[in-house]
Write a protein that holds these residues in place. Structure first.
Motif, PDB file in Angstrom:
ATOM      1  N   LEU A 271      13.499  -3.114  22.836  1.00 51.72           N
ATOM      2  CA  LEU A 271      12.034  -3.012  22.695  1.00 51.72           C
ATOM      3  C   LEU A 271      11.439  -4.387  22.383  1.00 51.72           C
ATOM      4  N   HIS A 272      12.139  -5.161  21.547  1.00 56.26           N
ATOM      5  CA  HIS A 272      11.669  -6.525  21.269  1.00 56.26           C
ATOM      6  C   HIS A 272      11.666  -7.363  22.552  1.00 56.26           C
ATOM      7  N   ILE A 273      12.727  -7.220  23.336  1.00 53.67           N
ATOM      8  CA  ILE A 273      12.809  -8.019  24.564  1.00 53.67           C
ATOM      9  C   ILE A 273      11.703  -7.601  25.538  1.00 53.67           C
TER      10      ILE A 273
ATOM     11  N   HIS B  55       6.184  -8.160  14.490  1.00 56.32           N
ATOM     12  CA  HIS B  55       7.167  -7.608  15.419  1.00 56.32           C
ATOM     13  C   HIS B  55       7.293  -6.097  15.284  1.00 56.32           C
ATOM     14  N   HIS B  56       7.209  -5.616  14.054  1.00 56.00           N
ATOM     15  CA  HIS B  56       7.403  -4.179  13.841  1.00 56.00           C
ATOM     16  C   HIS B  56       6.077  -3.518  13.486  1.00 56.00           C
ATOM     17  N   ASP B  57       5.144  -3.604  14.404  1.00 67.46           N
ATOM     18  CA  ASP B  57       3.853  -2.966  14.122  1.00 67.46           C
ATOM     19  C   ASP B  57       3.946  -1.462  14.410  1.00 67.46           C
TER      20      ASP B  57
ATOM     21  N   TYR C 159      18.630  -0.070  21.499  1.00 66.04           N
ATOM     22  CA  TYR C 159      17.277   0.331  21.919  1.00 66.04           C
ATOM     23  C   TYR C 159      16.215  -0.465  21.161  1.00 66.04           C
ATOM     24  N   HIS C 160      16.377  -0.562  19.849  1.00 64.64           N
ATOM     25  CA  HIS C 160      15.436  -1.316  19.017  1.00 64.64           C
ATOM     26  C   HIS C 160      15.311  -2.762  19.535  1.00 64.64           C
ATOM     27  N   GLU C 161      16.451  -3.388  19.799  1.00 66.71           N
ATOM     28  CA  GLU C 161      16.420  -4.791  20.232  1.00 66.71           C
ATOM     29  C   GLU C 161      15.818  -4.925  21.629  1.00 66.71           C
TER      30      GLU C 161
HETATM   31 ZN   LIG Z   1      13.378  -5.574  14.984  1.00 64.07          ZN
END
Ligand SMILES: [Zn+2]
Length: 226
Positions: free
Chosen positions: A184-186, A196-198, A180-182
């Motif tokens: 979100l980046h995509i 990236h992690h605001d 899920y985390h990855e």
């Molecule tokens: Zn990340």
């Protein structure tokens, strides 16, 4: 294509004061380009993921690199035309297979020994946590990374989840949460020069119903004696 590259870099080189220019495609794993400059000579090695870019994209890219070389202005290397092309289906279709071949730590399989990352993706979709991402590919890592439990190439739409989570000892929601985390980046896409992690990212991350337990698991796994 190589002829286009050389022509573009040489003609824009002249406009920028470089009369001796060489440019070639190089098989870097990640998207990057390098140059060596000496006086009015410069030799570029350009990521071969740019093979297939049209003339306009190459020109904008060359201009950005010459801008970096001469230190003119804060322009990054990512022109609008480059970002648009990199976000296109054509770019991913061409380059994702090449990138996967260069990724030595990926099993190239979403099936693990215990868990299937494709199932985890479908579960995230059903929960309404992620949008459809038909071009993305999910892979377990070959090595059991303990700290870097997930990573992704936003550009290539490739996600890696550490095989340390592919175990009967670890609940399925932990690898789902890392996926899920990855994803979100995509979904965020290319964001040059942005964090990236605001806060907004962290808020969305916490929409996952098991985020707290998952973080706890990841902390324990990272600090567990080998
Ligand atoms: Zn990340």
């Amino acid at each position: 294509m190589t002829a286009d590259l050389i022509y573009t870099f040489q003609s824009l080189g002249l406009a920028n004061g470089y009369d001796d220019v060489e440019a070639e495609f190089a098989p870097f794993k990640e998207f990057k380009s390098t140059w060596k400059r000496s006086g009015h000579s410069v030799r570029f090695q350009i990521s071969d993921y740019l093979r297939g870019a049209d003339r306009r994209v190459l020109e904008d890219f060359a201009n950005s690199l010459y801008g970096c070389l001469t230190g003119e202005g804060p322009r990054g290397i990512y022109s609008d035309s480059l970002i648009t092309w990199m976000g296109s289906k054509d770019f991913v279709n061409r380059n994702q297979p090449i990138y996967l071949k260069r990724s030595r730590n990926l099993t190239l399989d979403h099936h693990g020994q215990v868990y299937d990352l494709q199932d985890a993706y479908l579960s995230l979709r059903e929960q309404g946590l992620v949008r459809a991402c038909p071009d993305a590919v999910f892979n377990w890592t070959v090595r059991e990374n303990r700290r870097r439990v997930g990573y992704c190439s936003v550009l290539m739409k490739v996600v890696a989840v550490s095989s340390i989570l592919d175990s009967v000892d670890v609940p399925s929601y932990v690898s789902e949460y890392v996926l899920y985390h990855e994803l979100l980046h995509i979904e965020d896409g290319m964001r040059p020069n942005r964090r990236h992690h605001d806060k907004n990212f962290r808020n969305r991350e916490r929409l996952h119903p098991r985020w707290r337990e998952s973080e706890e698991w990841l902390r324990r796994l990272a600090s567990r004696p080998v």
